[in-house]
Design a protein around this motif. Sequence first.
Motif, mmCIF file in Angstrom:
data_model
loop_
_atom_site.group_PDB
_atom_site.id
_atom_site.type_symbol
_atom_site.label_atom_id
_atom_site.label_comp_id
_atom_site.label_asym_id
_atom_site.label_seq_id
_atom_site.Cartn_x
_atom_site.Cartn_y
_atom_site.Cartn_z
ATOM 1 N N ARG A 197 16.441 86.121 -30.189
ATOM 2 C CA ARG A 197 15.311 86.423 -31.073
ATOM 3 C C ARG A 197 15.743 86.925 -32.448
ATOM 4 N NH1 ARG A 197 10.926 84.189 -29.708
ATOM 5 N NH2 ARG A 197 9.669 85.831 -30.685
ATOM 6 N N ASP A 198 16.996 87.364 -32.585
ATOM 7 C CA ASP A 198 17.425 87.896 -33.879
ATOM 8 C C ASP A 198 18.895 87.572 -34.124
ATOM 9 O OD1 ASP A 198 19.002 89.883 -32.504
ATOM 10 O OD2 ASP A 198 17.169 91.046 -32.238
ATOM 11 N N ALA A 199 19.353 87.877 -35.330
ATOM 12 C CA ALA A 199 20.715 87.520 -35.742
ATOM 13 C C ALA A 199 21.769 88.224 -34.899
ATOM 14 C CB ALA A 199 20.904 87.854 -37.218
ATOM 15 N N VAL A 200 21.519 89.475 -34.511
ATOM 16 C CA VAL A 200 22.488 90.222 -33.705
ATOM 17 C C VAL A 200 22.711 89.531 -32.370
ATOM 18 C CG1 VAL A 200 22.947 92.396 -32.517
ATOM 19 C CG2 VAL A 200 21.955 92.420 -34.818
ATOM 20 N N ALA A 201 21.613 89.108 -31.733
ATOM 21 C CA ALA A 201 21.712 88.413 -30.445
ATOM 22 C C ALA A 201 22.443 87.083 -30.600
ATOM 23 C CB ALA A 201 20.320 88.188 -29.862
ATOM 24 N N VAL A 202 22.183 86.380 -31.706
ATOM 25 C CA VAL A 202 22.849 85.096 -31.958
ATOM 26 C C VAL A 202 24.348 85.301 -32.132
ATOM 27 C CG1 VAL A 202 23.082 83.179 -33.568
ATOM 28 C CG2 VAL A 202 20.810 83.969 -32.931
ATOM 29 N N GLU A 203 24.735 86.322 -32.906
ATOM 30 C CA GLU A 203 26.160 86.575 -33.146
ATOM 31 C C GLU A 203 26.892 86.926 -31.847
ATOM 32 O OE1 GLU A 203 26.222 89.558 -36.150
ATOM 33 O OE2 GLU A 203 25.827 88.147 -37.789
ATOM 34 N N LYS A 204 26.245 87.706 -30.999
ATOM 35 C CA LYS A 204 26.847 88.044 -29.706
ATOM 36 C C LYS A 204 27.006 86.788 -28.858
ATOM 37 C CE LYS A 204 26.254 91.010 -25.653
ATOM 38 N NZ LYS A 204 25.387 92.017 -24.976
ATOM 39 N N TYR A 205 25.973 85.956 -28.861
ATOM 40 C CA TYR A 205 26.012 84.696 -28.104
ATOM 41 C C TYR A 205 27.127 83.788 -28.612
ATOM 42 C CZ TYR A 205 24.620 79.944 -26.809
ATOM 43 O OH TYR A 205 24.613 78.648 -26.347
ATOM 44 N N LEU A 206 27.250 83.674 -29.943
ATOM 45 C CA LEU A 206 28.272 82.806 -30.531
ATOM 46 C C LEU A 206 29.673 83.308 -30.198
ATOM 47 C CD1 LEU A 206 26.785 82.016 -34.057
ATOM 48 C CD2 LEU A 206 27.001 80.456 -32.112
ATOM 49 N N SER A 207 29.848 84.640 -30.195
ATOM 50 C CA SER A 207 31.149 85.216 -29.868
ATOM 51 C C SER A 207 31.552 84.840 -28.449
ATOM 52 C CB SER A 207 31.095 86.736 -30.021
ATOM 53 O OG SER A 207 32.307 87.320 -29.594
ATOM 54 N N GLN A 208 30.607 84.958 -27.517
ATOM 55 C CA GLN A 208 30.879 84.595 -26.119
ATOM 56 C C GLN A 208 31.103 83.086 -25.993
ATOM 57 O OE1 GLN A 208 27.355 86.188 -24.271
ATOM 58 N NE2 GLN A 208 28.259 88.217 -23.991
ATOM 59 N N PHE A 209 30.293 82.317 -26.725
ATOM 60 C CA PHE A 209 30.381 80.860 -26.673
ATOM 61 C C PHE A 209 31.750 80.384 -27.171
ATOM 62 C CE2 PHE A 209 29.888 76.743 -28.833
ATOM 63 C CZ PHE A 209 29.405 75.962 -27.791
ATOM 64 N N GLU A 210 32.195 80.944 -28.297
ATOM 65 C CA GLU A 210 33.477 80.530 -28.880
ATOM 66 C C GLU A 210 34.643 80.927 -27.967
ATOM 67 O OE1 GLU A 210 33.343 82.270 -32.723
ATOM 68 O OE2 GLU A 210 31.897 80.804 -33.506
ATOM 69 N N LYS A 211 34.515 82.079 -27.299
ATOM 70 C CA LYS A 211 35.555 82.486 -26.356
ATOM 71 C C LYS A 211 35.619 81.499 -25.194
ATOM 72 C CE LYS A 211 36.985 86.241 -23.286
ATOM 73 N NZ LYS A 211 36.646 87.574 -22.719
ATOM 74 N N LYS A 212 34.448 81.087 -24.710
ATOM 75 C CA LYS A 212 34.425 80.113 -23.613
ATOM 76 C C LYS A 212 35.020 78.778 -24.047
ATOM 77 C CE LYS A 212 30.547 81.711 -20.777
ATOM 78 N NZ LYS A 212 29.237 81.323 -20.188
ATOM 79 N N GLN A 213 34.663 78.342 -25.261
ATOM 80 C CA GLN A 213 35.186 77.069 -25.750
ATOM 81 C C GLN A 213 36.716 77.106 -25.828
ATOM 82 O OE1 GLN A 213 32.095 75.426 -25.218
ATOM 83 N NE2 GLN A 213 33.208 74.089 -26.598
ATOM 84 N N TYR A 214 37.250 78.249 -26.238
ATOM 85 C CA TYR A 214 38.709 78.405 -26.305
ATOM 86 C C TYR A 214 39.321 78.273 -24.909
ATOM 87 C CZ TYR A 214 43.202 80.816 -26.294
ATOM 88 O OH TYR A 214 44.514 81.145 -26.088
ATOM 89 N N LEU A 215 38.701 78.908 -23.905
ATOM 90 C CA LEU A 215 39.224 78.848 -22.544
ATOM 91 C C LEU A 215 39.156 77.428 -21.991
ATOM 92 C CD1 LEU A 215 37.641 82.130 -21.099
ATOM 93 C CD2 LEU A 215 40.024 81.768 -21.763
ATOM 94 N N TYR A 216 38.015 76.744 -22.238
ATOM 95 C CA TYR A 216 37.890 75.350 -21.772
ATOM 96 C C TYR A 216 38.996 74.491 -22.388
ATOM 97 C CZ TYR A 216 33.048 76.805 -20.689
ATOM 98 O OH TYR A 216 31.930 77.446 -20.223
ATOM 99 N N LYS A 217 39.212 74.690 -23.687
ATOM 100 C CA LYS A 217 40.204 73.879 -24.407
ATOM 101 C C LYS A 217 41.605 74.118 -23.863
ATOM 102 C CE LYS A 217 41.739 72.759 -29.109
ATOM 103 N NZ LYS A 217 41.568 73.052 -30.551
ATOM 104 N N ARG A 218 41.957 75.379 -23.588
ATOM 105 C CA ARG A 218 43.286 75.699 -23.061
ATOM 106 C C ARG A 218 43.505 75.073 -21.694
ATOM 107 N NH1 ARG A 218 47.033 76.242 -23.512
ATOM 108 N NH2 ARG A 218 48.060 78.189 -22.981
ATOM 109 N N VAL A 219 42.488 75.128 -20.841
ATOM 110 C CA VAL A 219 42.608 74.538 -19.507
ATOM 111 C C VAL A 219 42.803 73.026 -19.614
ATOM 112 C CG1 VAL A 219 41.366 74.056 -17.352
ATOM 113 C CG2 VAL A 219 41.312 76.354 -18.333
ATOM 114 N N PHE A 220 42.004 72.378 -20.453
ATOM 115 C CA PHE A 220 42.092 70.923 -20.581
ATOM 116 C C PHE A 220 43.418 70.496 -21.212
ATOM 117 C CE2 PHE A 220 38.000 68.471 -19.864
ATOM 118 C CZ PHE A 220 37.606 69.321 -18.837
#
Length: 428
Positions: A197-220
Amino acid sequence: MGFRKEKIKDYFLLDTNVENMFINEYMASAPGDFVKIYLFALMYCGLDSDLTNEDIARHLNLDIEDVLKAWTYWERMGVIRKIKDSPDDKFDYSVEFVVLKEQLYGDKTGRKGYSSGHNLHSFMEDKEIRDMFGDIEQITGRVLNAAEMNEIVSWIDDFQATPEIITYGYSYCMKKKKKSIKYIEAVIKKWAGEGLRDAVAVEKYLSQFEKKQYLYKRVFQALGFARNATEEEKKIMDSWFETMGFSIEKVLSACSRTSGISNPNINYVNKILVNWYEEQKGGAPGSGPDRKELTTSDIMKYYEVLRLQEEEEAEERRKEVFEAVPRIREIEDRINAQGAEISKIIISDRVDRKAAMEELKSKMDALNTEKAFLLTDNGFELDYMDVHYSCPKCKDTGMLETGERCQCFGEITKEKIRLTIKPRKAVQ
């Protein structure tokens, strides 16, 4: 006598009346697909023929979502009205085409939509929305047109997106050099669907999302995959880090176990990690007094030493063969050289690539046949030079190609390790 006019039975020979006001005031600024949907449905509205949104989508080769968005757009522009057939289902409605001349000269009290040409003024009285448009124009460096403003407003209703995350979405996409409104819409739809609903929530989501993307990439990368993970693969990988609590180093260690199989895959790695997780929860694998002192780490070290021992024994047998029949060494050198040549041909742009590969393969087959004859003629078995694994099923890794634990894993005891592993010679 009487007068009558012959009725035209073929719909496509009739005419459709399109008001000039629609062409002049609405068509130019509307998305092209929305105009197509409007005109196609207008053609059918005066005919005694049923037409559904699914029919429109199929005839115009569009997604049903685009048809629904078109009606929301035209309703906001004041061009059509949605007549609800069911108050509980927002998608169950009929479409009524408005007489546009009445919009200008008739009674305007029944007009619907807050973002049509006249109503956009009143809608812009909302300071939060006005500020949102101002911020977006600063971010994009251009003035928004009416069509884009109406599209943005539709996100508030269709996705329950807040002006704050719409503004943040534009900023985020511009930084990524993604200027397409369809791309921006997809991003905001995703965020709104996650309940942000707000920028703070989006930034937290993006931080978690980018961390996950990094982990997926390392595994692959560890598995040698050059593609993106599927949604199902992402769920499996999430369970390793979030449910089982493994570190990336531990997961990469499991990935390294796929080096001995022909078809590395996520399910194989998952079974390894599930086994490790269950062993952590329930103690050491197996049962019996001789197993209690063995850990999984002990057993995996046993496999590593066993494979090294078997490879050294195979190398000794190869030396024996080469000394007895020097021609076999020459044959193996030529086979290796031709294998490397085939690899070069595969990635080359030679016009005779296929013929050249076939010729080399034919030569390699002839060399392998000669090698087999020389081995048997000199009293050696055909597999004498190969590595002889104690367990051919898992090749002494403890894991099958399916990712399941091999039967031999449960049969290892301290006594078996003592009897199988030979003492290594001391280095002089």
